[in-house]
Design a protein around this motif. Structure first.
Motif, PDB file in Angstrom:
ATOM      1  N   LEU A   1       0.900  -1.298  -0.009  1.00  0.00           N
ATOM      2  CA  LEU A   1      -0.091  -0.108  -0.027  1.00  0.00           C
ATOM      3  C   LEU A   1       0.845   1.318  -0.036  1.00  0.00           C
ATOM      4  N   PRO A   2       1.356   1.797  -1.315  1.00  0.00           N
ATOM      5  CA  PRO A   2       2.110   2.725  -1.223  1.00  0.00           C
ATOM      6  C   PRO A   2       1.797   4.001  -0.753  1.00  0.00           C
TER       7      PRO A   2
ATOM      8  N   ILE B   1      -2.204  -9.088   9.365  1.00  0.00           N
ATOM      9  CA  ILE B   1      -1.435  -8.359   8.064  1.00  0.00           C
ATOM     10  C   ILE B   1      -0.128  -7.992   8.311  1.00  0.00           C
ATOM     11  N   SER B   2       0.759  -7.988   7.280  1.00  0.00           N
ATOM     12  CA  SER B   2       1.943  -7.327   7.100  1.00  0.00           C
ATOM     13  C   SER B   2       1.930  -6.411   5.964  1.00  0.00           C
ATOM     14  N   LEU B   3       2.477  -5.112   6.174  1.00  0.00           N
ATOM     15  CA  LEU B   3       2.184  -4.001   5.322  1.00  0.00           C
ATOM     16  C   LEU B   3       3.647  -3.535   4.793  1.00  0.00           C
ATOM     17  N   SER B   4       3.427  -3.506   3.608  1.00  0.00           N
ATOM     18  CA  SER B   4       4.588  -2.733   2.780  1.00  0.00           C
ATOM     19  C   SER B   4       4.298  -1.481   2.093  1.00  0.00           C
ATOM     20  N   THR B   5       5.277  -0.713   2.165  1.00  0.00           N
ATOM     21  CA  THR B   5       4.829   0.887   1.535  1.00  0.00           C
ATOM     22  C   THR B   5       5.952   1.240   0.545  1.00  0.00           C
ATOM     23  N   ASP B   6       5.765   2.433  -0.092  1.00  0.00           N
ATOM     24  CA  ASP B   6       6.756   3.115  -0.809  1.00  0.00           C
ATOM     25  C   ASP B   6       6.915   4.541  -0.486  1.00  0.00           C
ATOM     26  N   ILE B   7       8.119   5.131  -0.357  1.00  0.00           N
ATOM     27  CA  ILE B   7       8.367   6.382  -0.109  1.00  0.00           C
ATOM     28  C   ILE B   7       9.040   6.922  -1.209  1.00  0.00           C
TER      29      ILE B   7
ATOM     30  N   MET C   1       3.828   4.436  11.751  1.00  0.00           N
ATOM     31  CA  MET C   1       2.695   3.418  11.041  1.00  0.00           C
ATOM     32  C   MET C   1       3.383   2.035  11.419  1.00  0.00           C
ATOM     33  N   ARG C   2       4.734   1.914  11.481  1.00  0.00           N
ATOM     34  CA  ARG C   2       5.644   0.662  11.533  1.00  0.00           C
ATOM     35  C   ARG C   2       5.336  -0.497  10.618  1.00  0.00           C
ATOM     36  N   PHE C   3       5.563   0.187   9.216  1.00  0.00           N
ATOM     37  CA  PHE C   3       5.486  -0.913   8.250  1.00  0.00           C
ATOM     38  C   PHE C   3       6.312  -1.878   8.370  1.00  0.00           C
ATOM     39  N   ASP C   4       6.151  -3.124   7.853  1.00  0.00           N
ATOM     40  CA  ASP C   4       7.259  -4.047   7.839  1.00  0.00           C
ATOM     41  C   ASP C   4       8.210  -4.078   6.863  1.00  0.00           C
ATOM     42  N   VAL C   5       7.832  -3.408   5.521  1.00  0.00           N
ATOM     43  CA  VAL C   5       8.890  -2.942   4.815  1.00  0.00           C
ATOM     44  C   VAL C   5       8.445  -1.578   4.170  1.00  0.00           C
TER      45      VAL C   5
END
Ligand code: SF4
Length: 452
Positions: A274-275, A310-316, A338-342
């Protein structure tokens, strides 16, 4: 599109190539596919390899022993485009030495102005747009290669397959070249995807990843408007299929129906890409992302409430034109909160033809971009280290994909990469692994038992 998943990858060779040969009127070639870019490119290269295998061409191990080279290109970032141009230069030299070498180019470099590309790269024999397999098949047929049955567009080299479900993007984020190169959204018919996955499951595939620049748009252009949730429901009923993933989501478009479907279907893995791209509303507006930081925050809370595992990845993206120190700090604190996983982080690079390239000056010095990128990476490494350390001692289901440096590797449902050592043959097995060591990027463990 996930700006994150920029990977360079060469199709794995499963068998040594044979000598170039002619059978009847058909010319059989040794082919080598060079791929750079996102999972979509990787999936398309697998499909091209499947087609070439099915018409009798054979995989080569490098450019130097190939008669046919296919470059699957990416120009989403300047660094990727530079690699593509460098490889095209290398191939020009090879073609000078071996004039019979056939060079085909596909991927995001190929835009609507192929005449201009032909002028720039006269040593290229065919340019075809991403997913334009009829053009590739027609080229092959012009060379006398025909097949009597329908060509296969899938190869199986692991228990996991990537399935493009929607091409193109209608969003026009201001920094992104994809809509100009891949065009507007075109969904594949739901029945066609289901039939492809049924066939793959019959041939041993256990996990599929559904791909699109924006999978949340899937189906809006099809009769009856099926959506991604409908597709997941259909795929879930395929007996031999064990896991389903999908990427990439768009925070503006992901629906509550989809989140509920992820929560309710056992085969759908607990992992979402979820970028967010920035933690600052003014930058998000300039990026034309269509949501606010608060909307993204609420979405993450909803997803975590409905799918607790759920594990969540995002883009920045850092260093977007005009990004102040304070605006960058907003991204940094969002990552902390937010402490994303990736977190995949990229420095902004202007892409000619995009809105940002036309309207904004690329005014953040490269050393500042690099510094900001490092800060996010350091913070995320610490967060991922903490999150993963909580998995120590837990037993997790891992679908084993293969071997790397003497160790078996595979992924958990939450997309964590796990390594383990064992003398047995584990490929394509579902194993229960006890996690013994963790790092921000991967886990190590010991086999407890086979699940299937
Ligand atoms: S325009 Fe936006 S949503 Fe579409 S591919 Fe590019 S970044 Fe992704």
């Amino acid at each position: 599109m996930s700006s994150s998943s920029l990977i360079e990858h060469e199709i794995k060779i499963k068998q040594p190539y044979n000598q170039h040969k002619e059978e009847g009127n058909s010319i059989m070639l040794r082919y080598f596919i060079w791929t750079i870019g996102c999972q979509m490119n990787k999936a398309e290269s697998q499909q091209i390899a499947g087609y070439l295998d099915s018409v009798g061409h054979q995989a080569a191990t490098s450019f130097s022993n190939a008669d046919l080279v296919i470059l699957n290109t990416c120009v989403v970032r300047q660094s990727a485009e530079n690699k593509v141009l460098g490889t095209l230069g290398l191939l020009k030299g090879l073609k000078n030495k071996h004039p019979n070498l056939q060079i085909l180019v596909t991927g995001c470099l190929v835009n609507s102005d192929t005449q201009e590309l032909k002028r720039r790269f006269p040593h290229v024999d065919l340019l075809f747009k991403p997913g334009d397999y009829p053009e590739l098949i027609a080229w092959n047929e012009r060379r006398g290669v025909f097949i009597e049955q329908e060509a296969s567009l899938s190869t199986i080299s692991s228990p996991c397959a990537f399935i493009p479900i929607i091409q193109g993007c209608d969003n026009f984020c201001s920094y992104c070249i994809v809509p100009y190169r891949r065009g507007r959204e075109v969904s594949r018919p739901l029945g066609e995807i289901v039939r492809e996955v049924e066939e793959l499951a019959r041939r041993g595939i256990k996990e599929v990843t559904l791909l699109g620049q924006n999978v949340d748009s899937y189906g809006h252009d099809l009769p009856g408007h099926p959506d991604l949730a409908d597709l997941l429901n259909e795929l879930s009923s395929i007996d031999d299929l064990v896991r389903i993933r999908f990427l990439t989501n768009h925070p503006k478009d992901i629906s509550l129906k989809l989140i509920d479907t992820v929560a309710s279907l056992n085969k759908v893995c607990e992992h979402l890409e979820l970028p967010v791209q920035s933690g600052d509303d003014d930058i998000l507006r300039a990026m034309r992302r269509g949501y606010t930081v608060e909307r993204h925050r609420e979405l993450v809370h909803t997803i975590r409430r409905k799918v607790p595992q759920i594990s969540l990845s995002t883009d920045i993206i850092v260093g977007f034109p005009g990004e102040t120190e304070e605006q960058f700090e907003h991204s940094l604190s969002l990552v902390k909160e937010m402490r994303f996983d990736v977190v995949h982080v990229a420095a902004y690079s202007p892409r000619p033809g995009t809105i940002a390239w036309r309207e904004y000056q690329d005014n953040i010095p490269s050393e500042v971009k690099k510094e900001r990128l490092n800060k996010i990476e350091e913070l995320q490494a610490a967060i991922a280290s903490e999150i993963n350390s909580q998995l120590q001692g837990r037993q997790m289901e891992v679908l084993v994909e293969g071997r790397k440096k003497g160790k078996w590797f595979g992924r958990t449902r939450s997309n964590k990469l796990v390594f383990f050592e064992d003398a047995g043959d584990w490929v394509a097995q579902l194993a229960r692994i006890q996690i013994e060591k963790t790092s921000p990027w991967s886990l190590r463990g010991e086999v407890k038992k086979i699940i299937n």
